[in-house]
Scaffold this active site. Structure first.
Site, PDB file in Angstrom:
ATOM      1  N   TYR A 154       0.962  -1.158  -0.194  1.00 28.69           N
ATOM      2  CA  TYR A 154      -0.082  -0.119   0.045  1.00 28.69           C
ATOM      3  C   TYR A 154       0.978   1.186   0.183  1.00 28.69           C
ATOM      4  O   TYR A 154       1.788   1.385   0.933  1.00 28.69           O
ATOM      5  CB  TYR A 154      -0.832  -0.144   1.341  1.00 28.69           C
ATOM      6  CG  TYR A 154      -1.960   1.283   1.329  1.00 28.69           C
ATOM      7  CD1 TYR A 154      -2.780   1.481   0.355  1.00 28.69           C
ATOM      8  CD2 TYR A 154      -1.563   2.161   2.327  1.00 28.69           C
ATOM      9  CE1 TYR A 154      -3.424   2.676   0.397  1.00 28.69           C
ATOM     10  CE2 TYR A 154      -2.342   3.388   2.299  1.00 28.69           C
ATOM     11  CZ  TYR A 154      -3.405   3.490   1.317  1.00 28.69           C
ATOM     12  OH  TYR A 154      -3.988   4.815   1.545  1.00 28.69           O
ATOM     13  N   ASP A 256       9.279   2.578   0.263  1.00 28.56           N
ATOM     14  CA  ASP A 256       8.189   3.206   1.009  1.00 28.56           C
ATOM     15  C   ASP A 256       8.267   3.079   2.488  1.00 28.56           C
ATOM     16  O   ASP A 256       8.062   2.101   3.011  1.00 28.56           O
ATOM     17  CB  ASP A 256       6.940   2.854   0.357  1.00 28.56           C
ATOM     18  CG  ASP A 256       5.818   3.510   1.227  1.00 28.56           C
ATOM     19  OD1 ASP A 256       6.019   4.350   2.009  1.00 28.56           O
ATOM     20  OD2 ASP A 256       4.604   3.524   0.544  1.00 28.56           O
ATOM     21  N   LYS A 283       4.009  10.357   8.046  1.00 24.88           N
ATOM     22  CA  LYS A 283       3.697   9.936   9.305  1.00 24.88           C
ATOM     23  C   LYS A 283       4.586  10.656  10.448  1.00 24.88           C
ATOM     24  O   LYS A 283       4.331  11.594  10.842  1.00 24.88           O
ATOM     25  CB  LYS A 283       3.505   8.375   9.679  1.00 24.88           C
ATOM     26  CG  LYS A 283       2.502   7.851   8.529  1.00 24.88           C
ATOM     27  CD  LYS A 283       2.062   6.603   8.968  1.00 24.88           C
ATOM     28  CE  LYS A 283       1.106   5.733   7.997  1.00 24.88           C
ATOM     29  NZ  LYS A 283      -0.189   5.776   7.978  1.00 24.88           N
TER      30      LYS A 283
HETATM   31  C1  LIG Z   1       3.383   2.527   3.429  1.00 27.25           C
HETATM   32  C2  LIG Z   1       2.528   3.480   3.108  1.00 27.25           C
HETATM   33  N1  LIG Z   1       2.843   4.320   2.310  1.00 27.25           N
HETATM   34  C3  LIG Z   1       1.889   5.533   1.888  1.00 27.25           C
HETATM   35  C4  LIG Z   1       0.955   5.822   2.841  1.00 27.25           C
HETATM   36  C5  LIG Z   1       0.056   7.040   2.345  1.00 27.25           C
HETATM   37  O1  LIG Z   1       0.430   8.065   3.330  1.00 27.25           O
HETATM   38  P1  LIG Z   1      -0.863   9.004   3.660  1.00 27.25           P
HETATM   39  O2  LIG Z   1      -1.963   8.461   4.331  1.00 27.25           O
HETATM   40  O3  LIG Z   1      -0.367  10.014   4.528  1.00 27.25           O
HETATM   41  O4  LIG Z   1      -1.285   9.639   2.496  1.00 27.25           O
HETATM   42  C6  LIG Z   1       0.594   4.981   3.817  1.00 27.25           C
HETATM   43  C7  LIG Z   1      -0.595   5.371   4.864  1.00 27.25           C
HETATM   44  O5  LIG Z   1      -0.942   4.372   5.472  1.00 27.25           O
HETATM   45  C8  LIG Z   1       1.329   3.946   4.164  1.00 27.25           C
HETATM   46  O6  LIG Z   1       1.126   3.078   5.091  1.00 27.25           O
END
Ligand SMILES: Cc1ncc(COP(=O)(O)O)c(C=O)c1O
Length: 459
Positions: A154, A256, A283
């Protein structure tokens, strides 16, 4: 409440009558009664009144220990005094200037000094935007279009970042070559053409897929821990294989680390000793305010330089806003390597205590994870990818949901998908509290497991 409502759901309603009455209002203004689908749970979420450290209080006055931390983003829990002071001071001086400010520079310097892959970076307003910009960077750098992502990975709220997030059995294809699968009805065909899906933690299969698609791949994007699909850690061997194969074929490797940056001062890439070309963050670096970032090798990041002819576009009104930068800098300054080690240890103790409790209860269930990040799975089989997580989820049926609601009644909040994370506001005391809560909740659940899911009981 319906006539056949489960008694443990009724008990949850009795525990949270004011939240229930507010749920009627949220149902009227928000689809499904929430402004954020991922944070929603049935029959309605608790409405929170205030929070401090690792505790929250709902509108009925229930005290809850927060093991969710806004989906892992609150590294210090709620209202850390340094963050409160920094935000209070900054807000009086203005919240967004569309101009550099010193907190922005210092936060960028702190991150670049800690994370091995980062020479330069850009802030964004969310992790979603961070991964989106990293992908654009990779496309601009390689002139290729397709992105390889992991099955179960994700990367934010857009189709390319969500494709094949959930490996639905009908249509996911063989493990050797997973299909690009939509998670809902909003996906355009182009997304399936633009993505190659890779099985997680399968180095040999990954190597072969990368070689087969090398001519069309701009980037491989991977989470060092598969977050949304159950906190499944990648093996170092898998990440090393992705590094080697992408280097062999001139493909940009993107880590990521939106979730995993918390695992070490330098992110998960430090203990794995694998350095990607680009790293996405979010985060924890915002100190609790909306944030994202992406960064990496200077030559890649220079593609965004406004001094270039036709640079890669990067706008975004609230990127690097002064309020987020003040909160993020305050939070990151007091998040040291010693803190990462302490809360990773608490996470390990949580897993050990939960796993002992499951074993004593005779349940086929386990908590897996890495450092301060954990997730419960209802199976004793090894969890090594999202197909394993999915099988456990299906096997558990409504028991997961009942466990989540039961833990809330015993004062412990996790994500409804049973993700737990530890903040620096926690001590051994909160870990032992959660283990006791699990024990008590499982005793209440036992008759319903015997009745509805006897397969979860170990003979
Ligand atoms: C691994 C990962 N990448 C990207 C995101 C996207 O971040 P945001 O919710 O701040 O857009 C998340 C969100 O939970 C995530 O867990």
């Amino acid at each position: 409440m319906s006539a056949q409502e489960h008694p443990l759901v009724t008990a949850y309603r009795q525990f949270s009558p004011t939240s229930e009455s507010l749920a009627e209002r949220t149902q009227a203004v928000f689809p499904g009664g929430d402004t954020r689908s991922s944070a929603h749970y049935d029959p309605y979420p608790l409405v929170i009144d205030s929070a401090s450290g690792c505790r929250m209080w709902d509108v009925d006055g229930n005290e809850i220990v927060d093991f969710m931390n806004n989906f892992t983003s609150l590294i210090h829990g709620h209202a850390h005094p340094d963050v409160v002071a920094a935000v209070r001071s900054q807000v009086a001086k203005g919240s967004a200037y569309a101009a550099p400010n010193t907190d922005q520079i210092e936060l960028a310097e702190l991150i670049a000094a800690r994370v091995p892959s980062i020479d330069q970076l850009r802030f964004t307003s969310s992790g979603t935007e961070g991964t989106l910009m990293a992908i654009r960077c990779a496309r601009a750098a390689t002139g290729r279009q397709k992105i390889m992502k992991m099955e179960g990975g994700y990367h934010g709220s857009y189709e390319l970042a969500e494709v094949s997030l959930v490996p639905f059995v009908d249509g996911r294809g063989p493990l050797e070559a997973p299909a690009s699968q939509p998670v809902d009805g909003s996906f355009p065909e182009s997304v399936f053409h633009d993505t190659v899906i890779c099985p997680y933690n399968e180095p040999d299969l990954a190597r072969r897929l990368i070689a087969n698609h090398a001519h069309e791949l701009a980037a491989v994007i991977v989470e060092p821990v598969l977050g949304s699909m159950g906190m499944v850690p990648a093996t170092t061997e898998f990440l090393e294989c992705l590094r080697e194969a992408t280097l062999d074929h001139g493909i940009v490797l993107i880590f990521d680390e939106v979730i995993t940056l918390r695992l070490n001062e330098g992110g998960a890439q430090t203990p794995h000793a694998v350095t990607p070309d680009l790293t996405c963050m979010g985060k924890i670096i915002g100190g609790g305010l909306p944030v994202g970032a992406f960064g990496g090798k200077r030559e890649l990041m220079q593609l965004f330089s406004p001094e270039r002819e036709r640079p890669v576009m990067h706008a975004s009104t609230f990127s690097g806003n002064a309020l987020t930068m003040a909160a993020g800098l305050a939070a990151m300054r007091v998040y040291t390597q010693a803190d990462t080690e302490r809360i990773n240890g608490l996470g390990a103790r949580l897993r050990e205590g939960f796993n002992q409790t499951f074993a004593q209860a005779g349940l086929a269930a386990q908590m897996v994870g890495s450092g301060s990040l954990s997730n419960i799975h209802f199976t004793n089989d090894a969890i090594h990818d999202s197909r394993d997580s999915m099988a456990a989820m299906v096997g558990a049926g409504h028991i997961s949901r009942l466990l989540h609601l039961g833990m809330l009644r015993h004062g412990v909040l996790s994500a409804s998908r049973l993700m737990y994370c530890v903040s620096t506001a926690m001590t051994e005391g909160e870990i032992e509290f959660a283990i006791t809560a699990l024990n008590e909740t499982l005793q209440e659940l036992r008759p319903f497991i015997e009745q509805d899911r006897p397969g979860l009981l170990v003979a």
